[in-house]
Design a protein around this motif. Structure first.
Motif, PDB file in Angstrom:
ATOM      1  N   GLU A 117       0.829  -1.205   0.000  1.00 32.83           N
ATOM      2  CA  GLU A 117       0.000   0.000   0.000  1.00 32.83           C
ATOM      3  C   GLU A 117       0.867   1.261   0.000  1.00 32.83           C
ATOM      4  OE1 GLU A 117      -3.777  -1.882   2.492  1.00 32.83           O
ATOM      5  OE2 GLU A 117      -2.453  -0.386   3.359  1.00 32.83           O
ATOM      6  N   LYS A 118       1.970   1.232   0.746  1.00 36.94           N
ATOM      7  CA  LYS A 118       2.868   2.385   0.744  1.00 36.94           C
ATOM      8  C   LYS A 118       3.472   2.610  -0.639  1.00 36.94           C
ATOM      9  CE  LYS A 118       4.168   2.290   5.635  1.00 36.94           C
ATOM     10  NZ  LYS A 118       5.284   2.133   6.596  1.00 36.94           N
ATOM     11  N   GLU A 119       3.903   1.511  -1.296  1.00 38.88           N
ATOM     12  CA  GLU A 119       4.475   1.634  -2.636  1.00 38.88           C
ATOM     13  C   GLU A 119       3.437   2.183  -3.617  1.00 38.88           C
ATOM     14  OE1 GLU A 119       7.645  -2.081  -2.230  1.00 38.88           O
ATOM     15  OE2 GLU A 119       5.920  -2.204  -3.578  1.00 38.88           O
ATOM     16  N   ARG A 120       2.203   1.720  -3.514  1.00 36.80           N
ATOM     17  CA  ARG A 120       1.143   2.217  -4.406  1.00 36.80           C
ATOM     18  C   ARG A 120       0.877   3.697  -4.149  1.00 36.80           C
ATOM     19  NH1 ARG A 120      -4.470   2.529  -4.079  1.00 36.80           N
ATOM     20  NH2 ARG A 120      -5.542   2.358  -6.097  1.00 36.80           N
ATOM     21  N   THR A 121       0.881   4.097  -2.889  1.00 37.98           N
ATOM     22  CA  THR A 121       0.674   5.506  -2.559  1.00 37.98           C
ATOM     23  C   THR A 121       1.797   6.373  -3.107  1.00 37.98           C
ATOM     24  OG1 THR A 121      -0.490   4.832  -0.549  1.00 37.98           O
ATOM     25  CG2 THR A 121       0.271   7.105  -0.664  1.00 37.98           C
ATOM     26  N   GLN A 122       3.038   5.896  -2.960  1.00 41.63           N
ATOM     27  CA  GLN A 122       4.177   6.652  -3.489  1.00 41.63           C
ATOM     28  C   GLN A 122       4.088   6.783  -5.006  1.00 41.63           C
ATOM     29  OE1 GLN A 122       6.469   8.307  -1.886  1.00 41.63           O
ATOM     30  NE2 GLN A 122       5.695   7.706   0.141  1.00 41.63           N
ATOM     31  N   ALA A 123       3.668   5.699  -5.690  1.00 39.38           N
ATOM     32  CA  ALA A 123       3.533   5.758  -7.144  1.00 39.38           C
ATOM     33  C   ALA A 123       2.480   6.781  -7.558  1.00 39.38           C
ATOM     34  CB  ALA A 123       3.182   4.375  -7.686  1.00 39.38           C
ATOM     35  N   LEU A 124       1.365   6.833  -6.847  1.00 39.51           N
ATOM     36  CA  LEU A 124       0.328   7.818  -7.153  1.00 39.51           C
ATOM     37  C   LEU A 124       0.824   9.235  -6.928  1.00 39.51           C
ATOM     38  CD1 LEU A 124      -2.813   6.063  -5.613  1.00 39.51           C
ATOM     39  CD2 LEU A 124      -2.228   6.286  -8.038  1.00 39.51           C
ATOM     40  N   LEU A 125       1.590   9.434  -5.855  1.00 45.25           N
ATOM     41  CA  LEU A 125       2.140  10.759  -5.586  1.00 45.25           C
ATOM     42  C   LEU A 125       3.108  11.188  -6.684  1.00 45.25           C
ATOM     43  CD1 LEU A 125       2.727  10.580  -1.728  1.00 45.25           C
ATOM     44  CD2 LEU A 125       0.973  11.871  -2.942  1.00 45.25           C
ATOM     45  N   GLN A 126       3.962  10.256  -7.112  1.00 49.65           N
ATOM     46  CA  GLN A 126       4.901  10.586  -8.181  1.00 49.65           C
ATOM     47  C   GLN A 126       4.164  10.928  -9.477  1.00 49.65           C
ATOM     48  OE1 GLN A 126       8.073  11.023  -7.903  1.00 49.65           O
ATOM     49  NE2 GLN A 126       8.223  10.372  -5.749  1.00 49.65           N
ATOM     50  N   ALA A 127       3.102  10.177  -9.802  1.00 52.80           N
ATOM     51  CA  ALA A 127       2.329  10.479 -11.005  1.00 52.80           C
ATOM     52  C   ALA A 127       1.689  11.856 -10.918  1.00 52.80           C
ATOM     53  CB  ALA A 127       1.274   9.398 -11.218  1.00 52.80           C
ATOM     54  N   GLU A 128       1.187  12.207  -9.727  1.00 48.06           N
ATOM     55  CA  GLU A 128       0.575  13.522  -9.556  1.00 48.06           C
ATOM     56  C   GLU A 128       1.610  14.627  -9.705  1.00 48.06           C
ATOM     57  OE1 GLU A 128      -2.782  15.817  -9.116  1.00 48.06           O
ATOM     58  OE2 GLU A 128      -2.617  13.625  -9.278  1.00 48.06           O
ATOM     59  N   LYS A 129       2.819  14.392  -9.189  1.00 45.32           N
ATOM     60  CA  LYS A 129       3.872  15.392  -9.325  1.00 45.32           C
ATOM     61  C   LYS A 129       4.259  15.592 -10.793  1.00 45.32           C
ATOM     62  CE  LYS A 129       5.940  14.744  -4.751  1.00 45.32           C
ATOM     63  NZ  LYS A 129       7.158  14.287  -4.009  1.00 45.32           N
ATOM     64  N   ARG A 130       4.298  14.480 -11.560  1.00 48.63           N
ATOM     65  CA  ARG A 130       4.621  14.603 -12.979  1.00 48.63           C
ATOM     66  C   ARG A 130       3.554  15.400 -13.738  1.00 48.63           C
ATOM     67  NH1 ARG A 130       6.502   9.209 -12.287  1.00 48.63           N
ATOM     68  NH2 ARG A 130       4.475   8.391 -12.991  1.00 48.63           N
ATOM     69  N   LYS A 131       2.289  15.181 -13.401  1.00 48.79           N
ATOM     70  CA  LYS A 131       1.221  15.949 -14.038  1.00 48.79           C
ATOM     71  C   LYS A 131       1.373  17.445 -13.762  1.00 48.79           C
ATOM     72  CE  LYS A 131      -2.308  12.321 -14.000  1.00 48.79           C
ATOM     73  NZ  LYS A 131      -3.651  11.933 -13.479  1.00 48.79           N
ATOM     74  N   ILE A 132       1.704  17.774 -12.508  1.00 50.71           N
ATOM     75  CA  ILE A 132       1.876  19.190 -12.162  1.00 50.71           C
ATOM     76  C   ILE A 132       3.063  19.778 -12.920  1.00 50.71           C
ATOM     77  CG2 ILE A 132       2.415  20.755 -10.267  1.00 50.71           C
ATOM     78  CD1 ILE A 132       0.920  18.866  -8.411  1.00 50.71           C
ATOM     79  N   ALA A 133       4.171  18.997 -13.017  1.00 44.49           N
ATOM     80  CA  ALA A 133       5.348  19.490 -13.746  1.00 44.49           C
ATOM     81  C   ALA A 133       5.040  19.687 -15.223  1.00 44.49           C
ATOM     82  CB  ALA A 133       6.498  18.500 -13.565  1.00 44.49           C
ATOM     83  N   ASP A 134       4.258  18.795 -15.837  1.00 45.35           N
ATOM     84  CA  ASP A 134       3.893  18.938 -17.244  1.00 45.35           C
ATOM     85  C   ASP A 134       3.051  20.191 -17.485  1.00 45.35           C
ATOM     86  OD1 ASP A 134       5.256  16.620 -17.716  1.00 45.35           O
ATOM     87  OD2 ASP A 134       3.458  15.334 -17.723  1.00 45.35           O
ATOM     88  N   LYS A 135       2.141  20.487 -16.568  1.00 45.88           N
ATOM     89  CA  LYS A 135       1.329  21.698 -16.727  1.00 45.88           C
ATOM     90  C   LYS A 135       2.179  22.942 -16.654  1.00 45.88           C
ATOM     91  CE  LYS A 135      -2.999  19.782 -14.900  1.00 45.88           C
ATOM     92  NZ  LYS A 135      -4.041  19.880 -13.842  1.00 45.88           N
TER      93      LYS A 135
END
Length: 448
Positions: free
Chosen positions: A426-444
């Motif tokens: 669950e921690k690994e899945r949460t970290q992956a979601l956080l990283q994906a969200e950070k990438r979306k913000i960086a792309d914007k």
């Protein structure tokens, strides 16, 4: 050689066991109304006795009542009656936020038109000759006979199915009646009295006993299940302290059978000594100061003295219960309702308490600590509670489920999960979601 006690005498360590059995029998009787209230003196989570065991391949819970007891020089045999409780059937809860699809609307662009006249099928058919008409009539008769035979076969099959369903319902009713029938169990309360009500001690001495109407069942003569669990209110220590005070006040006369053969009354002041505590806990030989000398031997009670000690103890406990706060003075038009005496007003458990106790028994929790294979956190136990939420508790609530889970678990166990839980995943899945969200913000930000 020590003198033999007279007939009807019991060792001193039987006295607290006898008092405990009398209290349980009068508080949780199998027949009639309770005449004593033991629950105010419990220092544990359970206010009513209960049991859990494997029944027909699944773990089920039982309600427990006491039908009688029998003291001996080994211990006090307690006769219980177990009644199977209804199953906790998991049910699916409706998913929040889902709207059912609406039915398709009828087309509005089609104008109402009168139906076209149907063409008769008999108009194009040529006329039949007499021979063809006879053949057709014979075929129609044969088809009618086949249809009648098929209808008769369908009726016979329906009757057979109805008979089978009735037989199954009758068998299910017999099984349900057998499940509701009380099942007799005998357990032995043995010294030391402070731990005699622990589940492992009760189950070690438990055995099925024949009752009226039970000798033909599968339980008669069978050993008690190894995974069984029996819980009683924790009242042994409190009753032991009260019993010593009653004996010190002269409530029960005991006899010292000295090693030299003399029979000497035990003075009341002895019961406030450390030696008295050891005697009631199971020690046989002791030393009793008798003023100018000390006598050694074993202390014995007769059943009349034990009964007298219980009656005085019962009155003391009933008097120690704080009476209810006096209500405000009411008008003459609304007279005050009559209240039962404290020793007869036994509180009945609510649906919340019963459900919480059933969950604790099902997953093997006693005193907040697990004695089975399950090691739940509060959130994990709340999820199990959600799937078993009964209708009588009303609409399900996450807050209620978490509160019940917190009440069942010990404070030190609320953060301990199963050994094979998925916390790391669950921690690994949460970290992956956080990283994906950070990438979306960086792309914007890059597009800007």
């Amino acid at each position: 050689m020590p003198a033999q006690p007279p007939r009807g005498h019991l060792p001193a360590y039987i006295a607290p066991l006898y008092v405990l059995a009398r209290a349980l029998h009068e508080t949780f009787p199998a027949e009639g109304l309770p005449t004593f209230n033991l629950t105010p003196f419990s220092d544990g989570p359970y206010l009513t006795p209960s049991a859990a065991a494997t029944y027909d391949g699944e773990r089920r819970s039982f309600s427990v009542t006491v039908s009688g007891f029998k003291p001996s020089r080994i211990g006090v045999e307690l006769y219980l009656e177990l009644v199977l409780q209804p199953r906790l059937v998991p049910r699916r809860l409706p998913l929040q936020g889902l709207v059912p699809p609406k039915p398709a609307a009828a087309p509005t662009d089609v104008k109402d038109q009168p139906p076209a006249p149907e063409k008769s099928e008999d108009a194009d058919k040529p006329e039949l000759t007499a021979e063809e008409a006879a053949t057709a009539a014979a075929a129609a008769k044969e088809a009618a006979e086949e249809a009648a035979a098929a209808a008769a076969a369908a009726a016979a099959a329906a009757k057979e199915a109805a008979d089978m369903k009735a037989a199954e319902e009758e068998a299910a009713a017999r099984v349900a009646a057998e499940e509701r029938r009380p099942k007799g169990v005998a357990v032995t309360l043995v010294s030391p009295f402070k731990t005699c009500l622990l589940s492992e001690h009760l189950c070690a001495t438990a055995r099925w006993r024949e009752m009226r109407g039970l000798s033909s069942t599968a339980y008669s003569g069978r050993t008690f299940p190894e995974d069984a669990f029996i819980s009683f209110p924790r009242v042994a220590a409190a009753l032991g302290r009260e019993l010593r005070d009653v004996l010190a006040a002269g409530g029960g006369r005991a006899v010292l059978m000295e090693s030299v053969g003399d029979k000497t009354p035990v003075p009341a002041r002895f019961w406030h000594s450390e030696a008295a505590e050891a005697v009631l806990a199971g020690e046989v030989d002791t030393v009793v100061p008798l003023g100018d000398r000390e006598a050694s031997g074993a202390i014995w009670f007769d059943e009349v003295a034990l009964d007298a000690a219980w009656r005085q103890l019962r009155g003391t406990l009933a008097a120690s219960v704080k009476p209810a706060r006096p209500a405000e003075k009411k008008s003459e038009e609304a007279p005050a309702r009559r209240r039962d005496p404290p020793h007869t007003a036994v509180p009945q458990p609510t649906a919340w308490m019963v459900f919480m106790q059933e969950i604790a028994l099902e997953f093997g929790y006693s005193g907040g600590r697990p004695f089975g294979p399950f090691r739940f956190t509060k959130d994990q136990l709340a999820a199990q509670i959600r799937t078993r939420w009964p209708d009588e508790l009303g609409e399900w609530s996450q807050t209620y489920a978490e509160s019940l889970a917190a009440f069942i678990l010990h404070p030190s166990n609320r953060k301990q999960g199963n050994a094979d839980n998925t916390t790391k995943a669950e921690k690994e899945r949460t970290q992956a979601l956080l990283q994906a969200e950070k990438r979306k913000i960086a792309d914007k930000r890059t597009k800007r």
